[in-house]
Design a protein around this motif. Structure first.
Motif, PDB file in Angstrom:
ATOM      1  N   ARG A  68       6.893  40.587 -27.891  1.00  0.00           N
ATOM      2  CA  ARG A  68       7.854  42.421 -28.213  1.00  0.00           C
ATOM      3  C   ARG A  68       6.906  42.878 -27.139  1.00  0.00           C
ATOM      4  O   ARG A  68       7.744  44.016 -26.232  1.00  0.00           O
ATOM      5  CB  ARG A  68       7.375  42.827 -29.437  1.00  0.00           C
ATOM      6  N   SER A  69       6.108  42.936 -26.408  1.00  0.00           N
ATOM      7  CA  SER A  69       5.411  43.532 -25.377  1.00  0.00           C
ATOM      8  C   SER A  69       5.660  43.170 -24.050  1.00  0.00           C
ATOM      9  O   SER A  69       5.639  43.766 -23.012  1.00  0.00           O
ATOM     10  CB  SER A  69       3.769  42.922 -25.305  1.00  0.00           C
ATOM     11  N   ALA A  70       6.457  42.748 -23.639  1.00  0.00           N
ATOM     12  CA  ALA A  70       6.769  42.119 -22.293  1.00  0.00           C
ATOM     13  C   ALA A  70       8.387  43.079 -22.702  1.00  0.00           C
ATOM     14  O   ALA A  70       8.624  43.386 -21.540  1.00  0.00           O
ATOM     15  CB  ALA A  70       7.204  40.455 -22.360  1.00  0.00           C
ATOM     16  N   ILE A  71       8.390  42.816 -23.710  1.00  0.00           N
ATOM     17  CA  ILE A  71      10.405  44.134 -23.613  1.00  0.00           C
ATOM     18  C   ILE A  71       9.712  45.234 -23.543  1.00  0.00           C
ATOM     19  O   ILE A  71      10.000  46.224 -22.600  1.00  0.00           O
ATOM     20  CB  ILE A  71      10.880  43.865 -25.018  1.00  0.00           C
ATOM     21  N   VAL A  72       8.884  45.922 -23.758  1.00  0.00           N
ATOM     22  CA  VAL A  72       8.019  47.190 -23.538  1.00  0.00           C
ATOM     23  C   VAL A  72       7.879  47.457 -22.239  1.00  0.00           C
ATOM     24  O   VAL A  72       7.976  48.207 -21.868  1.00  0.00           O
ATOM     25  CB  VAL A  72       6.990  47.586 -24.211  1.00  0.00           C
ATOM     26  N   PHE A  73       7.248  46.336 -21.369  1.00  0.00           N
ATOM     27  CA  PHE A  73       6.255  46.427 -19.919  1.00  0.00           C
ATOM     28  C   PHE A  73       8.224  46.762 -19.524  1.00  0.00           C
ATOM     29  O   PHE A  73       7.956  47.407 -18.520  1.00  0.00           O
ATOM     30  CB  PHE A  73       5.652  45.727 -19.679  1.00  0.00           C
ATOM     31  N   THR A  74       8.218  45.449 -19.564  1.00  0.00           N
ATOM     32  CA  THR A  74      10.127  46.086 -18.379  1.00  0.00           C
ATOM     33  C   THR A  74      10.698  46.996 -18.601  1.00  0.00           C
ATOM     34  O   THR A  74      11.151  47.362 -17.651  1.00  0.00           O
ATOM     35  CB  THR A  74      11.115  44.722 -19.309  1.00  0.00           C
ATOM     36  N   ALA A  75      10.691  47.581 -19.921  1.00  0.00           N
ATOM     37  CA  ALA A  75      11.746  48.441 -19.885  1.00  0.00           C
ATOM     38  C   ALA A  75      10.853  49.752 -19.274  1.00  0.00           C
ATOM     39  O   ALA A  75      11.156  50.795 -19.157  1.00  0.00           O
ATOM     40  CB  ALA A  75      11.510  49.411 -21.999  1.00  0.00           C
TER      41      ALA A  75
END
Length: 247
Positions: A68-75
């Protein structure tokens, strides 16, 4: 051992555009920083999973939280890269009469000048640097608080004069909509809604392999914006230089 796991990894970042102009340098640096951050999250995720006593067991919520953190960082990286790309490159692209200038003109005529100008528009027009202020206003109109859907990507593409780029077709941009839906779910719903309809006691399921593929695709998409913009900016620079030479 890690070899027994299906690793979640990003593919290699494509090469920096050859002769990358200054107008694209900052966006490229933000893409590299985002790539490193997201790659680091997936490395940590792989190591945490490898440390489990039973690697065949169910993936824990703490591991899914890494995804989930990876999604936020990518966005966040997409927002930073494209905002910077627009702000830095439009200053050059709008000095020629290409498609970027046409999109800029249409936006203001159709949206900000169709009725009485807003206070924000008036302030931009009378600013010490009117063109810079109008570009800032334009970028804010295009991206809002954040880039949240394929439609926002289309607006950014058109603003950069890349509507005909084969790597940025409507269909390709639309294929990234699931990533933006996931981002909205993580950020706005905190992933607490159970899609089965059982209320909010459960956590929304995240398949970490799917998350890895979505983040990887999103970062490669940013490169698909940066590379042709670098070429377009260099062409605009050459056109301007030829004009100066002719005078």
């Amino acid at each position: 051992m890690l070899s027994k796991l299906t690793l979640v990894e990003l593919s290699d970042l494509p090469r920096k555009p050859h002769g990358c102009p200054p107008e694209v340098e900052r966006s490229w640096a933000r893409l590299v920083a985002t790539y490193r951050s997201v790659s680091g999250l997936f490395t940590t995720l792989n190591e945490l999973r490898a440390a489990q006593s039973d690697m065949r067991g169910a993936i824990s919520e703490s591991h899914r939280d890494q995804a989930r953190s990876a999604i936020v960082f990518t966005a966040a990286g997409i927002d930073a890269c494209l905002r910077t790309l627009l702000r830095d490159s439009l200053s050059t692209l709008l000095r020629t009469g290409g498609p970027a200038h046409g999109a800029f003109t249409r936006h203001f005529i159709d949206n900000r000048l169709k009725t009485a100008p807003s206070e924000a528009t008036k302030r931009a027009v009378v600013a010490l640097d009117p063109r810079g202020a109008l570009i800032d206003l334009y970028v804010n109109d295009l991206t809002g608080s954040s880039i949240q859907c394929a439609g926002d990507l289309e607006d950014c593409r058109d603003a950069l004069g890349l509507k005909k780029d084969p790597a940025l077709t409507d269909a390709i941009l639309a294929s990234h909509e699931p990533f933006f839906i996931a981002r909205q779910q993580v950020v706005h719903e905190l992933d607490l809604v159970d899609p089965s309809g059982k209320g909010t006691r459960g956590r929304r399921h995240r398949d970490i392999a799917e998350v890895g593929a979505q983040c990887d695709g999103a970062l490669r998409l940013v490169h698909a914006f940066i590379a042709p913009t670098a070429r377009t900016v260099k062409k605009a620079q050459q056109s301007l230089l030829m004009g100066w030479t002719a005078t």
